[in-house]
Scaffold this motif. Structure first.
Motif, mmCIF file in Angstrom:
data_model
loop_
_atom_site.group_PDB
_atom_site.id
_atom_site.type_symbol
_atom_site.label_atom_id
_atom_site.label_comp_id
_atom_site.label_asym_id
_atom_site.label_seq_id
_atom_site.Cartn_x
_atom_site.Cartn_y
_atom_site.Cartn_z
ATOM 1 N N PHE A 1 0.745 -1.323 0.121
ATOM 2 C CA PHE A 1 -0.118 -0.108 0.071
ATOM 3 C C PHE A 1 1.076 1.119 0.152
ATOM 4 C CE2 PHE A 1 0.122 -2.101 4.165
ATOM 5 C CZ PHE A 1 0.980 -1.087 5.023
ATOM 6 N N HIS B 1 -6.739 8.493 -5.488
ATOM 7 C CA HIS B 1 -7.586 7.338 -5.950
ATOM 8 C C HIS B 1 -8.453 7.528 -7.048
ATOM 9 C CE1 HIS B 1 -7.436 5.041 -1.833
ATOM 10 N NE2 HIS B 1 -6.491 4.371 -2.724
ATOM 11 N N SER C 1 -5.197 2.783 -7.783
ATOM 12 C CA SER C 1 -5.935 1.992 -6.793
ATOM 13 C C SER C 1 -5.450 1.390 -5.487
ATOM 14 C CB SER C 1 -6.489 0.613 -7.842
ATOM 15 O OG SER C 1 -5.500 -0.122 -8.230
ATOM 16 N N GLN C 2 -4.262 1.502 -5.431
ATOM 17 C CA GLN C 2 -3.730 0.772 -4.050
ATOM 18 C C GLN C 2 -4.115 1.620 -2.960
ATOM 19 O OE1 GLN C 2 -1.699 2.474 -6.578
ATOM 20 N NE2 GLN C 2 0.388 3.051 -5.525
ATOM 21 N N PRO C 3 -4.378 0.755 -1.853
ATOM 22 C CA PRO C 3 -4.651 1.485 -0.428
ATOM 23 C C PRO C 3 -3.756 2.529 0.144
ATOM 24 C CG PRO C 3 -4.917 -0.906 -0.463
ATOM 25 C CD PRO C 3 -4.089 -0.442 -1.609
ATOM 26 N N ILE D 1 -7.783 4.750 7.070
ATOM 27 C CA ILE D 1 -7.521 3.806 5.936
ATOM 28 C C ILE D 1 -8.349 4.329 4.731
ATOM 29 C CG2 ILE D 1 -7.454 1.518 5.391
ATOM 30 C CD1 ILE D 1 -5.645 1.944 7.660
ATOM 31 N N GLU E 1 -9.119 2.801 0.994
ATOM 32 C CA GLU E 1 -9.228 1.799 0.035
ATOM 33 C C GLU E 1 -9.875 2.357 -1.141
ATOM 34 O OE1 GLU E 1 -9.178 -2.400 1.519
ATOM 35 O OE2 GLU E 1 -10.242 -1.562 3.109
ATOM 36 N N TYR E 2 -9.478 1.910 -2.364
ATOM 37 C CA TYR E 2 -10.351 2.550 -3.600
ATOM 38 C C TYR E 2 -11.718 1.923 -3.737
ATOM 39 C CZ TYR E 2 -10.926 2.710 -8.646
ATOM 40 O OH TYR E 2 -10.838 2.837 -9.962
ATOM 41 N N LYS F 1 -14.161 2.689 -1.501
ATOM 42 C CA LYS F 1 -14.399 2.430 -0.205
ATOM 43 C C LYS F 1 -14.784 3.966 0.585
ATOM 44 C CE LYS F 1 -13.381 -2.273 0.161
ATOM 45 N NZ LYS F 1 -12.687 -3.386 1.030
ATOM 46 N N LEU G 1 -4.942 -5.489 3.629
ATOM 47 C CA LEU G 1 -4.700 -4.317 2.713
ATOM 48 C C LEU G 1 -3.656 -4.764 1.471
ATOM 49 C CD1 LEU G 1 -4.269 -1.492 5.310
ATOM 50 C CD2 LEU G 1 -6.328 -1.840 3.637
ATOM 51 N N LYS G 2 -4.366 -4.864 0.475
ATOM 52 C CA LYS G 2 -3.557 -5.313 -0.520
ATOM 53 C C LYS G 2 -4.168 -4.863 -1.913
ATOM 54 C CE LYS G 2 -1.818 -9.697 1.317
ATOM 55 N NZ LYS G 2 -1.830 -11.159 1.123
#
Length: 235
Positions: free
Chosen positions: A154, A182, A186-188, A215, A217-218, A220, A234-235
């Protein structure tokens, strides 16, 4: 086994340089008598020599000596023979430019993956992520690439700041900037607040420190993750 501390900052309010991390660093660098310091980020434009003196003074408290990578004729040999590595904060663009210029990015990654303990603070933490694109720094120089060490799956935003309730500041918040990131990536991203760090032991990633992390995330809604939580998802 990888052994990494990815810290948001070197100094928290009311504390000396690295002071808040000293108990962790005693354990983290227990097998190292000398730490290889990489001062390339040059906070405030200070010299490599002066920056190394700052790091050396801090590590003296736990009985460790420090030598700057600029003191070696061959930087790659210095990394391969290092007992421990510390990359300090400053400007991430300057740091990454120098890592590429001196051809040491891959040797650092290889050394860490072979078990050399690593400490990064601020810019030195930024480079642990997949790219440096979530730095807060001004692009005062142009690195050959934004790709960094990729030690974690990430990106990191050190010194993460929450919006201040009632503030009249009209500029973008950190959360807004990461949402912009984002729109194209796309990475967290982990918003790492002051005094918090990520501990990496082999394949285990854990949030440490007194504060939660933010955190991103893409696609989200951003959310909070508590200290001592596992970050391996987280991947």
């Amino acid at each position: 086994m990888k052994s990494i501390i990815i810290a948001s900052t070197s100094t928290i309010h009311g504390s000396g340089y690295l002071e808040y991390l000293m108990d962790e660093l005693k354990v983290h660098f227990k097998s190292a008598d000398e730490i290889l310091f990489i001062p390339y980020a040059r906070p405030g434009g200070i010299s490599h020599e002066d920056y190394t003196k700052t790091a050396s003074k801090a590590f003296n408290f736990i009985g460790k000596s420090v030598r700057g990578i600029h003191e070696y004729e061959n930087a790659e040999d210095a990394i391969q023979n290092a007992q421990g590595i510390f990359v300090g904060g400053g400007n991430t663009f300057v740091l990454v430019t120098q890592l590429y210029k001196n051809q040491v990015l891959l040797p650092i990654k290889n050394a860490i993956e072979k078990g050399t303990p690593y400490l990064g603070t601020s810019a030195g933490s930024n480079i642990c992520g997949l790219t440096m694109n979530t730095t807060n720094d001004m692009p005062i120089v142009y690195p050959p690439s934004f790709k960094t060490l990729g030690l974690v799956p990430f990106n990191i935003n050190p010194h993460y700041l929450d919006p201040i309730v009632g503030s009249k500041h009209m500029g973008e918040t950190r959360e807004t900037r990461i949402k912009e990131f984002h729109a194209y990536n796309s990475q967290p991203v982990i918003g790492l607040r002051e005094g918090s760090w990520i501990e990496v032991k082999g394949n285990k990633l854990t949030l440490k420190g007194k504060l939660d992390a933010r955190i991103f995330e893409y696609n989200k809604v951003p959310y909070e993750l508590g200290t001592n939580c596992d970050l391996g998802f987280l991947k």
